[in-house]
Design a protein around this motif. Structure first.
Motif, PDB file in Angstrom:
ATOM      1  N   HIS A 361       0.863  -1.188   0.000  1.00 24.15           N
ATOM      2  CA  HIS A 361       0.000   0.000   0.000  1.00 24.15           C
ATOM      3  C   HIS A 361       0.892   1.227   0.000  1.00 24.15           C
ATOM      4  O   HIS A 361       1.918   1.268   0.685  1.00 24.15           O
ATOM      5  CB  HIS A 361      -0.895   0.010   1.241  1.00 24.15           C
ATOM      6  CG  HIS A 361      -1.641   1.296   1.440  1.00 24.15           C
ATOM      7  ND1 HIS A 361      -2.928   1.483   0.980  1.00 24.15           N
ATOM      8  CD2 HIS A 361      -1.275   2.463   2.037  1.00 24.15           C
ATOM      9  CE1 HIS A 361      -3.314   2.709   1.282  1.00 24.15           C
ATOM     10  NE2 HIS A 361      -2.333   3.324   1.921  1.00 24.15           N
ATOM     11  N   TYR A 382      -7.143  -6.783   1.192  1.00 27.12           N
ATOM     12  CA  TYR A 382      -7.470  -5.871   2.287  1.00 27.12           C
ATOM     13  C   TYR A 382      -7.083  -6.503   3.612  1.00 27.12           C
ATOM     14  O   TYR A 382      -7.317  -7.701   3.835  1.00 27.12           O
ATOM     15  CB  TYR A 382      -8.969  -5.561   2.287  1.00 27.12           C
ATOM     16  CG  TYR A 382      -9.418  -4.730   1.105  1.00 27.12           C
ATOM     17  CD1 TYR A 382      -9.530  -3.346   1.202  1.00 27.12           C
ATOM     18  CD2 TYR A 382      -9.714  -5.326  -0.127  1.00 27.12           C
ATOM     19  CE1 TYR A 382      -9.934  -2.569   0.118  1.00 27.12           C
ATOM     20  CE2 TYR A 382     -10.114  -4.568  -1.215  1.00 27.12           C
ATOM     21  CZ  TYR A 382     -10.226  -3.194  -1.087  1.00 27.12           C
ATOM     22  OH  TYR A 382     -10.616  -2.426  -2.159  1.00 27.12           O
ATOM     23  N   LYS A 387      -7.803  -1.773   5.080  1.00 23.18           N
ATOM     24  CA  LYS A 387      -6.818  -1.027   4.287  1.00 23.18           C
ATOM     25  C   LYS A 387      -6.548  -1.765   2.980  1.00 23.18           C
ATOM     26  O   LYS A 387      -6.358  -2.983   2.967  1.00 23.18           O
ATOM     27  CB  LYS A 387      -5.532  -0.896   5.104  1.00 23.18           C
ATOM     28  CG  LYS A 387      -4.472   0.007   4.497  1.00 23.18           C
ATOM     29  CD  LYS A 387      -3.310   0.155   5.489  1.00 23.18           C
ATOM     30  CE  LYS A 387      -2.221   1.082   4.992  1.00 23.18           C
ATOM     31  NZ  LYS A 387      -1.132   1.227   6.006  1.00 23.18           N
TER      32      LYS A 387
END
Length: 518
Positions: A361, A382, A387
């Motif tokens: 990320h 995720y 996130k």
């Protein structure tokens, strides 16, 4: 080196605005050089206005798109930057793609105009009637040439916001289904700002030999021109010509893929060139072997930085090889603000030291694959907090210091008799044979084992070693499960334009010639 007045805390701006600022502050400073042709920042800024105005006269508005499919050239760079000034999205396409694949990408990108050079125009001749208007970027078509298309005039100003689309870069343009990766002006602004600590600025001279349709190239292209440096373009990489240009122009920066570094370092006359002007060299896009990094650090002045990441964004790692010579087998540590983790087959997060798929990320992630929500969903993972991460498809592990070592692409991992075999391990061992200049290992179908490893190798010019001799040498050095079923000598390994070995081609070729092994 002198740095640009831009700081890391600067608010959002655009590459187009930076070119205008450079044209005001240093109008005669060279922006682009290609062979004997030169453009100053004043000339470049004027041409960007002409491109933007011409696109608007053709009815293109902010958010519309064009496609470019050609070799590197000053016209290519001018068109790309001018389109951005008009808020037009650029889809740079690989000339090596098939006509069918190019047609698919042009349609997918909704390109209103397509700019090509002579070889691409010839390749598309059979389907030209099914495409949007083709314009000749190299002026080889005198009735529809770039110079003829350019009009004099000032474009209507366009307000660019960070969320607006900058480009669409297609992955798997030569094999598999092309997927358009959408990137924003905000993401590209971050790439420009990120260049400051590496010495990009008004005094830098970047020698560029990788293709402009590649994200690899844009990572170097953007900060050079945004921060007021000079970009020296090569239409096609040639090791001897590269060294001549580096010496002639006193190059300070360069982005090269590992196979280009290998070809340069293998030249008998490499040490005769004056490369003392280099400040920083970069690499990305393909496996970069520790032995090659060590050779570059020893014989080529300036720092060496390896980036690991994906065009899709997600997390990226950086190895400052000149600062961490003990970590050359790794791709470095995650960049600031980049969260990278390792997960198992079921999507569970794994601790440091465990091997699994790398996910990441970062502030610079693609919005998604254009027109492919299901492919976008497949690329996402995720965590428990919700996130969003991007799957890399790479298998690796983090050490206690946070350095990431890659094993292989997940799809390239070989499962033989229930054992996981990482081709990179076998390649590293095979590379130790003194007769071999280039190697790769692929998994092929086997009735007994499910898959079995097969090696491909290129001999050094002075060698006359035989395949069976090398195979016996290798198989005595590895465990039983890692032994190669066979070794095939070839003149060269198939590679993409940015140096990745096309393992799928080798697997398909092997199956066509040999079928399923026992």
């Amino acid at each position: 080196m002198t740095h640009s007045p831009l700081t890391l805390d600067s608010p959002f701006s655009t590459l187009s605005a930076l070119v205008s600022a450079n044209a005001s502050s240093r109008p005669e400073h060279p922006a682009l050089i290609e062979d004997e042709q030169r453009l100053s920042y004043r000339e470049l800024d004027q041409l960007l206005d002409q491109v933007a105005f011409s696109l608007q006269q053709d009815g293109l508005a902010a958010g519309d798109s064009i496609a470019i499919c050609a070799s590197n050239s000053i016209n290519y760079a001018v068109l790309f930057l001018g389109a951005l000034r008009a808020g037009v999205v650029v889809a740079p396409l690989a000339p090596s793609s098939t006509a069918e694949s190019l047609q698919t990408m042009i349609r997918d990108s909704a390109a209103r105009l397509v700019f090509v050079d002579a070889p691409v125009q010839q390749a598309l001749a059979a389907i030209e009637a099914q495409l949007p208007a083709l314009l000749s970027l190299d002026d080889s078509n005198r009735t529809r040439g770039f110079s003829q298309w350019l009009r004099q005039g000032k474009p209507t100003p366009v307000e660019i916001t960070p969320a607006m689309h900058f480009n669409i870069i297609y992955s798997s343009g030569t094999t598999g289904e092309p997927k358009g990766i959408v990137q924003s002006h905000g993401m590209r602004w971050a790439h420009i700002v990120r260049g400051i600590p590496f010495g990009y600025g008004p005094d830098c001279v970047t020698l560029m030999s990788t293709p402009l349709y590649s994200n690899t190239t844009l990572v170097s292209f953007l900060p050079t021109l945004g921060l007021g440096g000079t970009l020296v373009l090569m239409a096609k990489f040639d090791a001897a010509r590269y060294l001549q240009l580096a010496q002639q122009h006193r190059a300070t920066h360069s982005m090269l893929v590992p196979v280009q570094y290998q070809r340069l370092m293998n030249r008998a006359d490499f040490d005769s060139y004056d490369l003392s002007s280099f400040h920083m060299k970069f690499s990305t896009s393909a496996p970069f072997h520790a032995e090659l990094k060590a050779d570059i650090l020893k014989r080529w002045p300036g720092g060496l930085v390896e980036f690991y990441g994906m065009t899709e964004g997600g997390g990226s790692c950086m190895l400052m090889a000149h600062l961490h010579p003990e970590k050359l087998a790794s791709v470095g540590q995650p960049l600031d603000g980049h969260d990278m983790r390792v997960i198992d087959e079921d999507g569970n997060e794994l601790p440091y030291g465990e091997i699994g798929e790398v996910v990441g990320h970062s502030p610079a992630m693609m919005e998604g694959y254009l027109n492919k929500p299901e492919k976008t969903a497949e690329a996402e993972w995720y965590d428990k907090s919700g996130k969003r991460f991007i799957r890399t498809g790479d298998v690796g592990r983090f050490d206690a210091d946070g350095f990431l070592t890659l094993m292989d692409r997940r799809k390239d991992m070989i499962i033989s008799g229930g054992f996981n075999i990482y081709p990179s391990d076998l390649e590293a061992e095979l590379r130790q044979h003194p007769a071999l200049a280039d190697v790769t290992v692929v998994g092929v179908p086997s009735t007994s084992w499910g898959e079995t490893p097969v090696g491909y190798a290129v001999l050094r010019p002075e060698s006359n070693a035989g395949a069976e001799e090398i195979l016996a040498w290798f198989n005595q050095r590895v465990g039983k499960t890692q032994r190669l079923n066979r070794l095939i000598l070839t003149d060269e390994l198939p590679r993409s334009a940015i140096g990745k070995v096309l393992k799928r081609e080798l697997r398909d070729q092997f199956f066509a010639e040999h079928g399923v092994l026992e």
